[in-house]
Design a protein around this motif. Structure first.
Motif, PDB file in Angstrom:
ATOM      1  N   MET A   1      -7.027  -4.735 -10.492  1.00  0.00           N
ATOM      2  CA  MET A   1      -7.217  -5.095  -8.841  1.00  0.00           C
ATOM      3  C   MET A   1      -8.336  -4.474  -8.199  1.00  0.00           C
ATOM      4  SD  MET A   1      -4.448  -4.192  -6.079  1.00  0.00           S
ATOM      5  CE  MET A   1      -2.959  -5.267  -6.813  1.00  0.00           C
ATOM      6  N   LEU A   2      -8.931  -4.982  -7.317  1.00  0.00           N
ATOM      7  CA  LEU A   2      -9.956  -4.367  -6.728  1.00  0.00           C
ATOM      8  C   LEU A   2     -10.062  -4.576  -4.974  1.00  0.00           C
ATOM      9  CD1 LEU A   2     -13.234  -3.514  -6.445  1.00  0.00           C
ATOM     10  CD2 LEU A   2     -13.758  -5.852  -6.636  1.00  0.00           C
ATOM     11  N   VAL A   3      -9.924  -3.470  -4.495  1.00  0.00           N
ATOM     12  CA  VAL A   3      -9.927  -3.836  -2.892  1.00  0.00           C
ATOM     13  C   VAL A   3     -11.169  -3.144  -2.204  1.00  0.00           C
ATOM     14  CG1 VAL A   3      -8.746  -2.674  -1.121  1.00  0.00           C
ATOM     15  CG2 VAL A   3      -7.540  -3.018  -3.029  1.00  0.00           C
ATOM     16  N   LEU A   4     -11.807  -4.486  -1.573  1.00  0.00           N
ATOM     17  CA  LEU A   4     -12.793  -4.216  -0.654  1.00  0.00           C
ATOM     18  C   LEU A   4     -12.440  -3.500   0.714  1.00  0.00           C
ATOM     19  CD1 LEU A   4     -14.678  -7.503  -1.449  1.00  0.00           C
ATOM     20  CD2 LEU A   4     -14.892  -5.224  -2.529  1.00  0.00           C
ATOM     21  N   ARG A   5     -12.631  -2.394   0.870  1.00  0.00           N
ATOM     22  CA  ARG A   5     -11.896  -1.469   2.044  1.00  0.00           C
ATOM     23  C   ARG A   5     -12.588  -1.723   3.304  1.00  0.00           C
ATOM     24  NH1 ARG A   5      -7.468   1.280   2.147  1.00  0.00           N
ATOM     25  NH2 ARG A   5      -7.352   3.453   3.346  1.00  0.00           N
ATOM     26  N   ASN A   6     -12.135  -1.960   4.378  1.00  0.00           N
ATOM     27  CA  ASN A   6     -12.607  -1.938   5.525  1.00  0.00           C
ATOM     28  C   ASN A   6     -13.940  -2.333   5.830  1.00  0.00           C
ATOM     29  OD1 ASN A   6     -12.684  -0.761   8.310  1.00  0.00           O
ATOM     30  ND2 ASN A   6     -14.030   0.944   7.850  1.00  0.00           N
ATOM     31  N   ALA A   7     -13.965  -3.834   5.434  1.00  0.00           N
ATOM     32  CA  ALA A   7     -15.087  -4.818   5.622  1.00  0.00           C
ATOM     33  C   ALA A   7     -15.049  -5.420   6.867  1.00  0.00           C
ATOM     34  CB  ALA A   7     -14.793  -5.683   4.453  1.00  0.00           C
ATOM     35  N   ARG A   8     -16.197  -5.673   7.351  1.00  0.00           N
ATOM     36  CA  ARG A   8     -16.444  -6.307   8.638  1.00  0.00           C
ATOM     37  C   ARG A   8     -16.531  -7.973   8.350  1.00  0.00           C
ATOM     38  NH1 ARG A   8     -20.643  -8.891  11.245  1.00  0.00           N
ATOM     39  NH2 ARG A   8     -20.461  -9.310  13.387  1.00  0.00           N
ATOM     40  N   LEU A   9     -15.689  -8.843   8.769  1.00  0.00           N
ATOM     41  CA  LEU A   9     -15.471  -9.926   8.433  1.00  0.00           C
ATOM     42  C   LEU A   9     -16.005 -10.917   9.642  1.00  0.00           C
ATOM     43  CD1 LEU A   9     -11.849  -9.813   6.953  1.00  0.00           C
ATOM     44  CD2 LEU A   9     -14.027 -10.091   5.721  1.00  0.00           C
ATOM     45  N   ILE A  26      -8.703  -8.415  -4.541  1.00  0.00           N
ATOM     46  CA  ILE A  26      -8.947  -9.308  -5.438  1.00  0.00           C
ATOM     47  C   ILE A  26      -8.299  -8.972  -6.756  1.00  0.00           C
ATOM     48  CG2 ILE A  26     -10.897 -10.155  -6.764  1.00  0.00           C
ATOM     49  CD1 ILE A  26     -12.792  -9.291  -4.198  1.00  0.00           C
ATOM     50  N   GLU A  27      -7.937  -9.912  -7.510  1.00  0.00           N
ATOM     51  CA  GLU A  27      -7.541  -9.839  -8.839  1.00  0.00           C
ATOM     52  C   GLU A  27      -7.662 -11.229  -9.631  1.00  0.00           C
ATOM     53  OE1 GLU A  27      -3.246  -7.605 -10.790  1.00  0.00           O
ATOM     54  OE2 GLU A  27      -3.325  -8.768  -8.841  1.00  0.00           O
ATOM     55  N   ASN A  28      -7.860 -11.075 -10.861  1.00  0.00           N
ATOM     56  CA  ASN A  28      -8.145 -12.064 -11.687  1.00  0.00           C
ATOM     57  C   ASN A  28      -9.114 -13.158 -11.123  1.00  0.00           C
ATOM     58  OD1 ASN A  28      -6.044 -11.422 -13.685  1.00  0.00           O
ATOM     59  ND2 ASN A  28      -4.256 -12.122 -12.216  1.00  0.00           N
ATOM     60  N   GLY A  29      -9.987 -12.498 -10.582  1.00  0.00           N
ATOM     61  CA  GLY A  29     -11.255 -13.458  -9.948  1.00  0.00           C
ATOM     62  C   GLY A  29     -10.944 -13.945  -8.783  1.00  0.00           C
ATOM     63  N   LEU A  30      -9.769 -13.869  -8.186  1.00  0.00           N
ATOM     64  CA  LEU A  30      -9.361 -14.610  -7.015  1.00  0.00           C
ATOM     65  C   LEU A  30      -9.156 -13.661  -5.925  1.00  0.00           C
ATOM     66  CD1 LEU A  30      -7.006 -17.598  -8.308  1.00  0.00           C
ATOM     67  CD2 LEU A  30      -9.326 -17.542  -7.867  1.00  0.00           C
ATOM     68  N   ILE A  31      -9.293 -14.291  -4.639  1.00  0.00           N
ATOM     69  CA  ILE A  31      -8.863 -13.323  -3.348  1.00  0.00           C
ATOM     70  C   ILE A  31      -7.262 -13.587  -3.360  1.00  0.00           C
ATOM     71  CG2 ILE A  31      -9.053 -13.150  -0.917  1.00  0.00           C
ATOM     72  CD1 ILE A  31     -11.992 -14.555  -1.191  1.00  0.00           C
ATOM     73  N   GLN A  32      -6.780 -12.282  -3.264  1.00  0.00           N
ATOM     74  CA  GLN A  32      -5.108 -12.611  -3.340  1.00  0.00           C
ATOM     75  C   GLN A  32      -4.705 -12.373  -2.078  1.00  0.00           C
ATOM     76  OE1 GLN A  32      -3.735 -13.359  -6.110  1.00  0.00           O
ATOM     77  NE2 GLN A  32      -5.083 -13.006  -7.778  1.00  0.00           N
ATOM     78  N   GLU A  33      -5.234 -11.483  -1.332  1.00  0.00           N
ATOM     79  CA  GLU A  33      -4.831 -11.124   0.034  1.00  0.00           C
ATOM     80  C   GLU A  33      -5.788 -10.565   0.949  1.00  0.00           C
ATOM     81  OE1 GLU A  33      -0.777  -8.878   1.830  1.00  0.00           O
ATOM     82  OE2 GLU A  33      -1.247  -8.751  -0.302  1.00  0.00           O
ATOM     83  N   ILE A  34      -5.702 -10.795   2.163  1.00  0.00           N
ATOM     84  CA  ILE A  34      -6.308 -10.124   3.451  1.00  0.00           C
ATOM     85  C   ILE A  34      -5.599  -9.423   4.155  1.00  0.00           C
ATOM     86  CG2 ILE A  34      -8.237 -10.296   4.964  1.00  0.00           C
ATOM     87  CD1 ILE A  34      -8.558 -13.193   3.695  1.00  0.00           C
ATOM     88  N   LYS A  35      -5.702  -7.987   4.239  1.00  0.00           N
ATOM     89  CA  LYS A  35      -5.024  -7.237   5.038  1.00  0.00           C
ATOM     90  C   LYS A  35      -5.624  -6.551   6.350  1.00  0.00           C
ATOM     91  CE  LYS A  35      -1.731  -4.840   3.082  1.00  0.00           C
ATOM     92  NZ  LYS A  35      -0.533  -5.558   3.443  1.00  0.00           N
ATOM     93  N   ALA A  40      -4.218  -1.687   2.807  1.00  0.00           N
ATOM     94  CA  ALA A  40      -4.067  -2.074   1.388  1.00  0.00           C
ATOM     95  C   ALA A  40      -3.621  -0.714   0.615  1.00  0.00           C
ATOM     96  CB  ALA A  40      -5.252  -2.761   0.726  1.00  0.00           C
ATOM     97  N   ASN A  41      -2.535  -1.056  -0.285  1.00  0.00           N
ATOM     98  CA  ASN A  41      -2.192  -0.022  -0.984  1.00  0.00           C
ATOM     99  C   ASN A  41      -3.310   0.159  -2.351  1.00  0.00           C
ATOM    100  OD1 ASN A  41      -1.028   1.579  -3.011  1.00  0.00           O
ATOM    101  ND2 ASN A  41       0.788   0.563  -3.480  1.00  0.00           N
ATOM    102  N   ILE A  42      -3.835   1.255  -2.226  1.00  0.00           N
ATOM    103  CA  ILE A  42      -4.989   1.375  -3.208  1.00  0.00           C
ATOM    104  C   ILE A  42      -4.777   2.398  -4.616  1.00  0.00           C
ATOM    105  CG2 ILE A  42      -6.750   1.015  -1.357  1.00  0.00           C
ATOM    106  CD1 ILE A  42      -7.194   3.948  -1.385  1.00  0.00           C
ATOM    107  N   THR A  43      -3.318   2.677  -4.743  1.00  0.00           N
ATOM    108  CA  THR A  43      -3.164   3.723  -5.707  1.00  0.00           C
ATOM    109  C   THR A  43      -3.576   3.396  -7.020  1.00  0.00           C
ATOM    110  OG1 THR A  43      -1.149   4.272  -4.351  1.00  0.00           O
ATOM    111  CG2 THR A  43      -1.193   4.968  -6.773  1.00  0.00           C
ATOM    112  N   ALA A  44      -3.501   2.031  -7.393  1.00  0.00           N
ATOM    113  CA  ALA A  44      -3.614   1.663  -8.727  1.00  0.00           C
ATOM    114  C   ALA A  44      -4.783   0.524  -8.875  1.00  0.00           C
ATOM    115  CB  ALA A  44      -2.549   0.820  -9.374  1.00  0.00           C
ATOM    116  N   ALA A  45      -5.957   0.553  -7.840  1.00  0.00           N
ATOM    117  CA  ALA A  45      -6.843  -0.241  -7.594  1.00  0.00           C
ATOM    118  C   ALA A  45      -8.117   0.573  -7.760  1.00  0.00           C
ATOM    119  CB  ALA A  45      -6.777  -1.185  -6.193  1.00  0.00           C
ATOM    120  N   GLU A  46      -9.199  -0.429  -8.151  1.00  0.00           N
ATOM    121  CA  GLU A  46     -10.570   0.192  -8.023  1.00  0.00           C
ATOM    122  C   GLU A  46     -10.878  -0.191  -6.418  1.00  0.00           C
ATOM    123  OE1 GLU A  46     -15.027  -1.241  -9.215  1.00  0.00           O
ATOM    124  OE2 GLU A  46     -13.413  -2.081 -10.194  1.00  0.00           O
ATOM    125  N   VAL A  47     -11.860   0.650  -5.793  1.00  0.00           N
ATOM    126  CA  VAL A  47     -11.685   0.623  -4.361  1.00  0.00           C
ATOM    127  C   VAL A  47     -13.431   0.717  -3.979  1.00  0.00           C
ATOM    128  CG1 VAL A  47     -11.542   1.469  -2.018  1.00  0.00           C
ATOM    129  CG2 VAL A  47      -9.790   1.685  -3.765  1.00  0.00           C
TER     130      VAL A  47
END
Length: 395
Positions: A1-9, A26-35, A40-47
């Motif tokens: 899982m990858l989290v792009l944190r605090n991005a301006r959209l 992002i997971e498996n090459g797809l955008i999974q969620e926008i929070k 976002a829970n970043i415990t087990a994610a690359e940030v």
């Protein structure tokens, strides 16, 4: 899982999320969620922290030539095909590093880009997704031999039908056709149609039958009208337009203009070393082109975005030159240009189900820039991150 944190959209390029800042998961090459940002829970994610950066969908280049690099055309024509394949791949990667995660190649010598596009699809190489047309279908026309094996000549309805089927057989994603004379072909008259309408209709009918969209090189008014009547998907350049052309575009639901300002502007601004016919034809057409684009903007016609990269030196990956021309010479806002190069292009090229906006379920083809490119187009020089299917691209 990858989290792009605090991005301006950018709201106009983001679906299902209204906040100005957010975390993109992002997971498996797809955008999974926008929070909402920093939730976002970043415990087990690359940030990746995007504080101070603007995240947009990967840019889509709708008109380039990977088999061209702006050098002397006759020298290019005699280079080994294996060398040209490697060079074309490198030029594709140059585009990717600048944020262009999808490109459409609308003409190469001997169909070499079709093979490169296949290699990208199969994961053999890292490059933008490539929509390839291969060789360009053209009637026998003055100057065709200028580009060596780039044209497949057709001089009847049956010949166009057979040529379309051949490109389909080879694996082309699009069919590209010459509709009017060209700026770069010696002897070609840019405003004059070069094929019969019944030939174009036959080609479009054959392409529809095998499910391929059609792009037509077309500078002149009568050629543009012919394209719209035949249901051509993209009218490349669409340079010389009258009021009837504008009205036809407004009423069309299948045909869209893909202007390319860069070559004409470059040939005029940097004439040194260019063939004289490049410069003279460009001077004759430039102001008419700008007037037409202003009319398209006023009429709210959906406009595509392309650069014709490859026709002059240094053009691959230099889309900023096209952005500047549209903003500074044609009167578009930076945001309008970004929409053209992402959302509009995805819709026009029939790929909006997977790319073109930031949305849950779409491919994680994304680009981030320092600053605010939707407000200041020069921010596109400050690229901070490119993702292709969720994988970071070395810059």
């Amino acid at each position: 899982m990858l989290v792009l944190r605090n991005a301006r959209l950018v709201p106009q390029l983001t679906e299902g999320f209204s906040d100005q800042f957010g975390d993109v998961i992002i997971e498996n090459g797809l955008i999974q969620e926008i929070k909402p940002a920093k939730t976002a829970n970043i415990t087990a994610a690359e940030v990746i922290d995007l504080t101070g950066k603007t995240l947009i969908p990967g840019l889509i280049e709708a008109h380039l030539h990977l088999d061209l690099c702006g050098m002397d055309v006759f020298e290019e024509n005699v280079q080994q095909e294996s060398y040209r394949v490697m060079r074309a791949l490198r030029l594709a990667q140059d585009n990717l590093r600048m944020g262009y995660t999808t490109v459409r190649d609308v003409g190469d010598r001997n169909n070499i880009v079709i093979g490169i596009a296949r290699a990208v699809k199969e994961g053999l190489v890292m490059a933008p997704d490539i929509l390839a047309s291969g060789m360009i279908l053209s009637p026998t026309e003055a100057g065709n031999d200028y580009f060596g094996d780039m044209y497949a000549e057709c001089d009847s309805n049956d010949a166009y039908t057979k040529a379309v089927r051949r490109q389909y057989q080879l694996g082309a994603d699009w069919i590209k056709i010459m509709g009017t004379g060209s700026v770069m072909n010696p002897g070609g008259v840019p405003g004059s149609p070069v094929l019969y309408e019944e030939e174009l209709a036959a080609a479009c009918r054959a392409a529809d039958y095998v499910g391929l969209p059609v792009a037509v090189h077309c500078h002149g008014t009568e050629g543009i009208k012919m394209c719209i009547r035949c249901g051509v998907r993209t009218v490349e350049h669409s340079t010389i337009m009258d009021d009837e052309c504008i009205r036809m575009y407004q009423n069309a639901d299948r045909s869209f203009p893909v202007p390319t300002l860069s070559p004409l502007v470059n040939f005029i601004e940097n004439p040194e070393g260019k063939p004289a016919h490049y410069v003279e034809k460009s001077k004759q057409m430039a102001e008419v082109m700008f007037e037409g684009l202003r009319a398209l903007r006023k009429s709210k016609v959906k406009i595509g975005w392309g650069t014709d990269a490859g026709v002059y030196s240094g053009s691959h990956g230099n889309g900023l030159y096209e952005f500047r021309a549209r903003v500074n010479l044609a009167g578009f806002t930076p945001l309008e240009c970004l929409i053209q190069a992402t959302k509009n292009n995805a819709e026009i090229l029939n790929i909006s189900d997977t790319v073109g906006t930031i949305a849950c379920g779409k491919r994680a083809n994304l680009a981030a820039f320092d600053g605010k490119p939707d407000e200041d187009i020069e921010a596109l020089r400050q690229i901070a991150l490119v993702l292709k299917k969720g994988e970071s691209v070395p810059l």
